[in-house]
Design a protein around this motif. Structure first.
Motif, PDB file in Angstrom:
ATOM      1  N   SER A  11       0.829  -1.203   0.000  1.00 22.23           N
ATOM      2  CA  SER A  11       0.000   0.000   0.000  1.00 22.23           C
ATOM      3  C   SER A  11       0.867   1.258   0.000  1.00 22.23           C
ATOM      4  O   SER A  11       1.838   1.360   0.754  1.00 22.23           O
ATOM      5  CB  SER A  11      -0.910  -0.019   1.234  1.00 22.23           C
ATOM      6  OG  SER A  11      -1.567   1.218   1.369  1.00 22.23           O
ATOM      7  N   LEU A  12       0.482   2.234  -0.869  1.00 22.46           N
ATOM      8  CA  LEU A  12       1.202   3.501  -0.936  1.00 22.46           C
ATOM      9  C   LEU A  12       1.011   4.286   0.357  1.00 22.46           C
ATOM     10  O   LEU A  12       1.920   4.977   0.821  1.00 22.46           O
ATOM     11  CB  LEU A  12       0.712   4.314  -2.135  1.00 22.46           C
ATOM     12  CG  LEU A  12       1.412   5.661  -2.373  1.00 22.46           C
ATOM     13  CD1 LEU A  12       2.896   5.451  -2.603  1.00 22.46           C
ATOM     14  CD2 LEU A  12       0.770   6.384  -3.557  1.00 22.46           C
ATOM     15  N   LEU A  13      -0.210   4.165   0.956  1.00 24.86           N
ATOM     16  CA  LEU A  13      -0.471   4.849   2.220  1.00 24.86           C
ATOM     17  C   LEU A  13       0.502   4.377   3.294  1.00 24.86           C
ATOM     18  O   LEU A  13       1.109   5.181   4.008  1.00 24.86           O
ATOM     19  CB  LEU A  13      -1.920   4.588   2.646  1.00 24.86           C
ATOM     20  CG  LEU A  13      -2.319   5.138   4.029  1.00 24.86           C
ATOM     21  CD1 LEU A  13      -2.197   6.657   4.058  1.00 24.86           C
ATOM     22  CD2 LEU A  13      -3.736   4.693   4.386  1.00 24.86           C
ATOM     23  N   THR A  15       3.376   2.888   2.761  1.00 19.35           N
ATOM     24  CA  THR A  15       4.743   3.241   2.369  1.00 19.35           C
ATOM     25  C   THR A  15       5.069   4.682   2.738  1.00 19.35           C
ATOM     26  O   THR A  15       6.124   4.982   3.319  1.00 19.35           O
ATOM     27  CB  THR A  15       4.927   3.036   0.859  1.00 19.35           C
ATOM     28  OG1 THR A  15       4.647   1.675   0.543  1.00 19.35           O
ATOM     29  CG2 THR A  15       6.352   3.363   0.432  1.00 19.35           C
ATOM     30  N   LEU A  16       4.161   5.616   2.380  1.00 20.46           N
ATOM     31  CA  LEU A  16       4.400   7.036   2.694  1.00 20.46           C
ATOM     32  C   LEU A  16       4.435   7.271   4.197  1.00 20.46           C
ATOM     33  O   LEU A  16       5.245   8.056   4.698  1.00 20.46           O
ATOM     34  CB  LEU A  16       3.318   7.894   2.050  1.00 20.46           C
ATOM     35  CG  LEU A  16       3.409   8.075   0.527  1.00 20.46           C
ATOM     36  CD1 LEU A  16       2.210   8.834   0.014  1.00 20.46           C
ATOM     37  CD2 LEU A  16       4.686   8.804   0.152  1.00 20.46           C
ATOM     38  N   SER A 317       0.032  11.286   4.697  1.00 23.83           N
ATOM     39  CA  SER A 317      -0.014  10.212   3.709  1.00 23.83           C
ATOM     40  C   SER A 317      -1.413  10.054   3.125  1.00 23.83           C
ATOM     41  O   SER A 317      -1.582   9.863   1.915  1.00 23.83           O
ATOM     42  CB  SER A 317       0.439   8.895   4.343  1.00 23.83           C
ATOM     43  OG  SER A 317       1.752   9.002   4.831  1.00 23.83           O
ATOM     44  N   LYS A 318      -2.428  10.156   3.993  1.00 18.42           N
ATOM     45  CA  LYS A 318      -3.813  10.017   3.501  1.00 18.42           C
ATOM     46  C   LYS A 318      -4.169  11.152   2.562  1.00 18.42           C
ATOM     47  O   LYS A 318      -4.844  10.949   1.542  1.00 18.42           O
ATOM     48  CB  LYS A 318      -4.780  10.000   4.698  1.00 18.42           C
ATOM     49  CG  LYS A 318      -4.734   8.702   5.486  1.00 18.42           C
ATOM     50  CD  LYS A 318      -5.861   8.629   6.500  1.00 18.42           C
ATOM     51  CE  LYS A 318      -7.196   8.464   5.794  1.00 18.42           C
ATOM     52  NZ  LYS A 318      -8.315   8.308   6.748  1.00 18.42           N
ATOM     53  N   THR A 321      -2.458  10.221  -0.742  1.00 14.80           N
ATOM     54  CA  THR A 321      -2.818   8.969  -1.415  1.00 14.80           C
ATOM     55  C   THR A 321      -4.290   8.855  -1.806  1.00 14.80           C
ATOM     56  O   THR A 321      -4.624   8.023  -2.663  1.00 14.80           O
ATOM     57  CB  THR A 321      -2.465   7.778  -0.508  1.00 14.80           C
ATOM     58  OG1 THR A 321      -3.125   7.921   0.768  1.00 14.80           O
ATOM     59  CG2 THR A 321      -0.973   7.683  -0.299  1.00 14.80           C
ATOM     60  N   ASP A 322      -5.179   9.642  -1.209  1.00 13.01           N
ATOM     61  CA  ASP A 322      -6.616   9.527  -1.552  1.00 13.01           C
ATOM     62  C   ASP A 322      -6.861   9.696  -3.055  1.00 13.01           C
ATOM     63  O   ASP A 322      -7.535   8.862  -3.683  1.00 13.01           O
ATOM     64  CB  ASP A 322      -7.444  10.537  -0.743  1.00 13.01           C
ATOM     65  CG  ASP A 322      -7.687  10.045   0.683  1.00 13.01           C
ATOM     66  OD1 ASP A 322      -7.436   8.838   0.926  1.00 13.01           O
ATOM     67  OD2 ASP A 322      -8.092  10.833   1.545  1.00 13.01           O
ATOM     68  N   ILE A 324      -4.722   9.287  -5.439  1.00 17.22           N
ATOM     69  CA  ILE A 324      -4.020   8.203  -6.141  1.00 17.22           C
ATOM     70  C   ILE A 324      -4.823   6.909  -6.066  1.00 17.22           C
ATOM     71  O   ILE A 324      -4.868   6.128  -7.021  1.00 17.22           O
ATOM     72  CB  ILE A 324      -2.617   8.014  -5.542  1.00 17.22           C
ATOM     73  CG1 ILE A 324      -1.789   9.284  -5.753  1.00 17.22           C
ATOM     74  CG2 ILE A 324      -1.901   6.829  -6.162  1.00 17.22           C
ATOM     75  CD1 ILE A 324      -0.437   9.260  -5.101  1.00 17.22           C
ATOM     76  N   ILE A 325      -5.508   6.692  -4.916  1.00 16.35           N
ATOM     77  CA  ILE A 325      -6.350   5.487  -4.780  1.00 16.35           C
ATOM     78  C   ILE A 325      -7.494   5.528  -5.787  1.00 16.35           C
ATOM     79  O   ILE A 325      -7.862   4.504  -6.383  1.00 16.35           O
ATOM     80  CB  ILE A 325      -6.870   5.373  -3.335  1.00 16.35           C
ATOM     81  CG1 ILE A 325      -5.693   5.054  -2.386  1.00 16.35           C
ATOM     82  CG2 ILE A 325      -7.948   4.301  -3.219  1.00 16.35           C
ATOM     83  CD1 ILE A 325      -6.054   5.117  -0.921  1.00 16.35           C
ATOM     84  N   LYS A 328      -6.104   4.482  -8.974  1.00 20.24           N
ATOM     85  CA  LYS A 328      -5.871   3.038  -8.993  1.00 20.24           C
ATOM     86  C   LYS A 328      -7.161   2.275  -9.255  1.00 20.24           C
ATOM     87  O   LYS A 328      -7.210   1.336 -10.067  1.00 20.24           O
ATOM     88  CB  LYS A 328      -5.265   2.612  -7.652  1.00 20.24           C
ATOM     89  CG  LYS A 328      -4.894   1.125  -7.586  1.00 20.24           C
ATOM     90  CD  LYS A 328      -4.748   0.641  -6.171  1.00 20.24           C
ATOM     91  CE  LYS A 328      -6.160   0.473  -5.575  1.00 20.24           C
ATOM     92  NZ  LYS A 328      -6.182  -0.270  -4.312  1.00 20.24           N
TER      93      LYS A 328
END
Length: 747
Positions: A11-13, A15-16, A317-318, A321-322, A324-325, A328
């Motif tokens: 998960s990118l979340l 990871t960040l 991070s949220k 990444t929101d 980006i999700i 995805k």
């Protein structure tokens, strides 16, 4: 078919969050680490300074204690006027002194010659006399120091009666003119230093103790350890003091195991006179208490910082990444075939631009997919046609290869030669019947071991094959005896040229050469018979010609004598040819070619050959240079055969030299052999003909042009003679630049 290894989804979340958390922790920990480091450095310097100060104060106290005792002795000498008073007064003055200073146990006054004048002691009169005890402890060192007019202090010793540490102190007694009149000696009880050491405070739990140059404990709060005469040389700080030549030197305080076995900040100060040291120890926990409190506080702050950084990292991070999700999820829809999917992200940053481009790309991809399906159908039809063509070509090529294989097998099976194909592991891949027939193997199958055994182990087939494959060259064995037969073996490597010349096996060709060898033997026997038959008439011709030339048949004119001379020369050539043919016959048949060795001087053989060839050299205007004829060298050889070799080589060097040329003769010893060399600067040997130079009846082209007379047998015979002696013959040559022939013989 290769499989694609899929990586585990991460998960990118997460990871960040981890990246932000680690970044924050690194910054926080680095800053905290620097703070702790500088705190420890500062605390260390402060502790070091404090230890130096405490150690110096303790050292000063002990030093003052010793100096006070010396001052008391010197004052007694001056006030008591010991250098001039009457002998009866000595006892009174010493008694007053020992009564005044309780640390003195015994006193003695000696004259300039070391004789006792007076003594007093606190000990019982039954004990050892004072002066005897002093001399027992100090030896001659005291008098050496006193003679120099210096004070003296002895090493620490333990009193055998009381078990207490003691030292001897002495000061010189001088008159007003400075002349030595005697010595005042005092035995000092060091237990009085114990009270002094108790008064020294090293923090709350620190320790101070005194050691001498041998590492023995002199003063410590635990008196029992002092009375046991404990040695502390095993402690690093004490050991450093013992090893230093100048005891006044001092080091930085170190964290070491102390006298009680605990870690402590340790330092020492040397007194020099006496040669003692004060060791001070402060427990590490007490010395670095402020630093320990700082570390605990930093740990608490670190935990709180981690919690705060974690919360901030998740929040950031949220926020990133929101969008980006969303991208995805849309990509998953599109990968599932929904090319009409659109992404709705209302943002004016890079992610918003990415969403717009993504929607545009999806629309173009939908249009491209429609066109691609049409092209795929067309390409599939073309590939089907191409596949049919390839299959047809493969079928045709397969048929051609089978035909070539059949022709190859037919050729192998029809060969009169034995043909055996091996792989690198010496396993037979193909063979013909001729191989078994030639080797007379009718019942057993062929393999490397059977072939070697059949040839009576005269040839190691496997070893020769390994050599063939390793070098990548053909190996030929021209004549191998097989019972009454002769076999010709040829090892040929199989090389894959397209694969970096890799050797993948070898072929063994087997030929029955019995008939050829019998023919060669018959020819040799014929040559031998003919040569023997020619020798007698040729000798007779030579004898009659010599008679005619001497006038035995009547007087002859000059012209007739010239004719006879030419006949004589031709007959001599014929005799030499017959002799050479007989030698060849003996060499090839192995009969009557005997070597009769004798011990000879090499120089004698060389001089004999040079003498016989001198007239020919003079006629051809050739200069012979004798560099080294081996004056002191001796060999076990056949002298006639060795002379024949030298005659051939020297004669050739003369014949094929240029006019006014030179010949160099050398004979040198090298380890366990003698090497002969004959060098000329004549026509030389062409490079393309050098391999055949030792063959019988062979003459190089330029040699034939230079000298028509010759039969090509001289070098062949010379090689056979040298090798029959166990030697070796070789040469070096360049065309038109001469040649050098060498041969070696074992001593």
């Amino acid at each position: 078919m290769s499989s694609v290894k899929t990586k585990k989804f991460r998960s990118l979340l997460v990871t960040l969050t981890i990246v932000f958390l680690l970044l924050g922790l690194i910054i926080f920990l680095v800053s905290t680490g620097f703070e702790i480091y500088f705190n420890i450095e500062s605390q260390g310097r402060m502790v070091n300074d404090q230890q130096h100060l405490i150690a110096q104060n303790a050292a000063d106290a002990v030093k003052n204690f010793i100096e006070n005792k010396f001052n008391l002795l010197e004052t007694t000498v001056k006030i008591g006027n010991l250098s001039v008073i009457e002998k009866e007064e000595y006892k009174l003055i010493l008694t007053k002194l020992i009564g005044f200073e309780s640390s003195f146990r015994q006193l003695a006054l000696l004259d300039a010659q070391g004789k006792e004048l007076s003594t007093v002691s606190r000990l019982s009169s039954q004990l050892t006399p004072v002066i005897d005890e002093f001399k027992k402890q100090i030896g001659e060192d005291l008098f050496v120091q006193i003679d120099k007019g210096e004070k003296y202090i002895s090493q620490v010793y333990i009193d055998p009666t009381t078990g207490e540490p003691m030292i001897i102190m002495a000061t010189p007694v001088k008159n007003v003119l400075g002349d030595l009149k005697g010595t005042l000696i005092a035995e000092l009880n060091l237990k009085f230093i114990w009270d002094l050491m108790d008064e020294i405070k090293i923090g709350k739990n620190g320790l101070a103790y005194v050691v001498d140059k041998q590492g023995d404990l002199i003063a410590f709060k635990d008196i029992s350890r002092v009375l046991q005469n404990e040695n502390l040389a095993h402690l690093k700080e004490v050991n450093e003091f013992i090893k230093k030549e100048n005891s006044l030197n001092q080091d930085e305080a170190e964290i070491l195991r102390g006298i009680d076995g605990n870690l402590a900040v340790t330092n020492h100060i040397g007194l020099n006179f006496p040669d003692w040291a004060i060791i001070v120890e402060l427990p590490v926990s007490e010395a670095y208490s402020n630093t320990i409190r700082t570390i605990k506080l930093s740990g608490l702050l670190t935990i709180l910082g981690i919690i705060l950084i974690t919360i901030i990292s998740i929040s950031l991070s949220k926020k990133i990444t929101d969008p980006i999700i969303k991208l995805k999820n849309a990509a998953n829809e599109i990968s599932g075939g929904n090319l009409k999917m659109k992404i709705n992200i209302e943002s004016n940053n890079e992610i918003g631009e990415l969403a717009k481009n993504f929607n545009q790309m999806t629309a173009e991809l939908y249009s491209y997919t429609q066109n691609l399906e049409k092209k795929v159908a067309e390409k599939t039809f073309e590939l089907k046609k191409e596949k049919e063509n390839v299959e047809r070509k493969v079928e045709e090529r397969t048929r051609e290869l089978k035909e070539e294989q059949a022709r190859f097998l037919a050729s192998v099976y029809s060969l009169s030669l034995g043909f055996v194909l091996f792989n690198k592991q010496h396993q037979i891949m193909l063979k013909n019947d001729a191989a078994k027939n030639i080797l007379k193997l009718y019942g057993d199958d062929l393999n490397v071991e059977i072939i070697t055994k059949t040839l009576e182990n005269k040839v190691n087939i496997k070893k020769r094959a390994e050599e063939c494959m390793e070098k990548g060259k053909t190996i030929e064995l021209s004549e191998v005896e097989h019972g009454e037969f002769f076999i010709h073996l040829l090892f040929v490597p199989i090389v894959m040229i397209k694969d970096s010349n890799e050797v993948i096996g070898y072929v063994l060709l087997i030929e029955d050469v019995t008939r050829e060898r019998k023919i060669d033997r018959a020819k040799s026997e014929f040559v031998s018979l003919a040569s023997h038959q020619l020798r007698t008439p040729l000798a007779g011709i030579k004898w009659f010609i010599e008679l005619l030339m001497k006038g035995k048949g009547g007087k002859m004119d000059k012209k007739a004598l010239d004719y006879l001379q030419q006949i004589y020369i031709s007959n001599e050539r014929m005799i030499k040819l017959v002799r050479d043919l007989l030698d060849i016959s003996r060499i090839e048949t192995g009969k009557k070619f005997e070597i009769n060795k004798q011990k000879i001087k090499i120089k004698d053989i060389l001089e004999s050959s040079l003498k016989e060839t001198f007239s020919l050299a003079k006629k051809r205007k050739i200069k012979i240079i004798k560099n080294d004829l081996g004056d002191n060298f001796e060999l076990w050889v056949d002298p006639d055969k060795l002379k024949q070799v030298l005659d051939n080589l020297i004669t050739n060097a003369i014949k094929y030299n240029k006019e006014n040329g030179n010949i160099e003769i050398n004979c040198q010893k090298e380890k366990d052999k003698i090497i002969f060399s004959i060098k000329d600067n004549g026509v030389g040997i062409p490079k393309n003909q050098q391999k055949r130079i030792f063959e019988k009846f062979f003459r190089a082209d330029n040699a034939i042009f230079k000298e028509t007379d010759g039969n090509g047998l001289g070098l062949y015979i010379a090689k056979a003679i040298v090798e029959a002696h166990g030697g070796k013959i070789w040469f070096k040559s360049k065309e038109n630049k001469g040649a050098t022939f060498y041969f070696s013989l074992a001593i």
